[in-house]
Design a protein around this motif. Sequence first.
Motif: not given
Length: 391
Positions: A64-66, A84-86, A125-128
């Motif tokens: 997650x987030x990478x 950045x998760x926010x 939603x944005x994904x990685x």
Amino acid sequence: MNFSSVMSNLFELKPEQNFQTQSIKVPGKLYISGEYAILEPGHPAILIAVDQYLNSQLSISLKPYHGCIQSDLPGMNDLNYRRNPHTNDIQINIEQQSAGSLKDWRYVLAAIEVVEALITEIGRPIQDYQLTFSSDLASQEGKKYGFGSSGAVTVATIRALIQFYGLQAISAETIFKLACIALTKLNTNGSFGDIAAITLGNWVYYQSFDRDWLRARLSTNPSTLDLLHVDWPYLKLETIQTIEDMTVLIGWTQSPASTDDLVGYLRQQMNDADTTSPYKTFLEDSQVSVESMHQAFKTKNITLIQEELANYRHLLLKLSKQFNLTIETPALSDLVNLSQAYQFEAKSSGAGGGDCGIAIGHKNQKSELLQEQWKATGIIPLDIKVAPLQM
């Protein structure tokens, strides 16, 4: 026009996002005619998409987030990022990246930014992800052929992400516009003819849009959907029908060239007021020649296509002399002279200064003999064909 109607005119929207691995390939490009003049709004060029591909594979990140961006091209270092998760902004550890590495990935990062702005607009939603590239657009030694790798990687990134987020562009023009938006944000000085050929495939007639208009619109932070929906001044994109009785040969001089450097130098030379008149004459002559070739394709007049190819070569030679540009190198001159000896007409392709030359003739038995002569002078015939549209 409301949001949903704008969306429906641009994309088919799948009910659920498709986070399966996406494999995309986009072709390279070569200019046939219209180089340099295409830099000015409203001026045309003719190009082909070629079956040398940039391949991309995109899969969802398991961390997650990478995410990570990779390539098999020599000298291209992996780019690992954290989101950045926010704010959803992609953050890169500068200390782990060389300056050259960040520069190499600028087209991909710009394409990601544009697509994610679109995805945010439509409320998904944005994904990685992990994004990997492999390429036919350079030799085994890593030397570029001049097939438009920067445009190809931009389009490949956009197409892979669009599908990853469950969208399907209704027309190639939508992908073209997204790529142009990304590259304009990077202040590139090209014409986007490469994007036209890469997104449409086959033979392409492209009329350059007003890039100053796009820059001005982007400065106001417009909605991406609105920018995709509105007509762009002067823009024309048209597929040209292939002529079966025509032979197209491509020769590589083994000397890579930089389009940005050559175009930038021309712009610098044009700052002299005395250059206005000859450049205007070049633009007028170019327009006549490209339009004449365009009509020759419609009537399948190969001889006239050859005549205009030779005509445009002379226009480029004159431009080269007037502005002290190295468009036709000695190797490209050899390619042209040998081609003419075998009843082909030929010229440099693209900005010149190296890379490839293109020869056009009637179908006959002399193609192999010509290519053998090219080899004898150090020019490598490339076994490439016109690439179809890849949607």
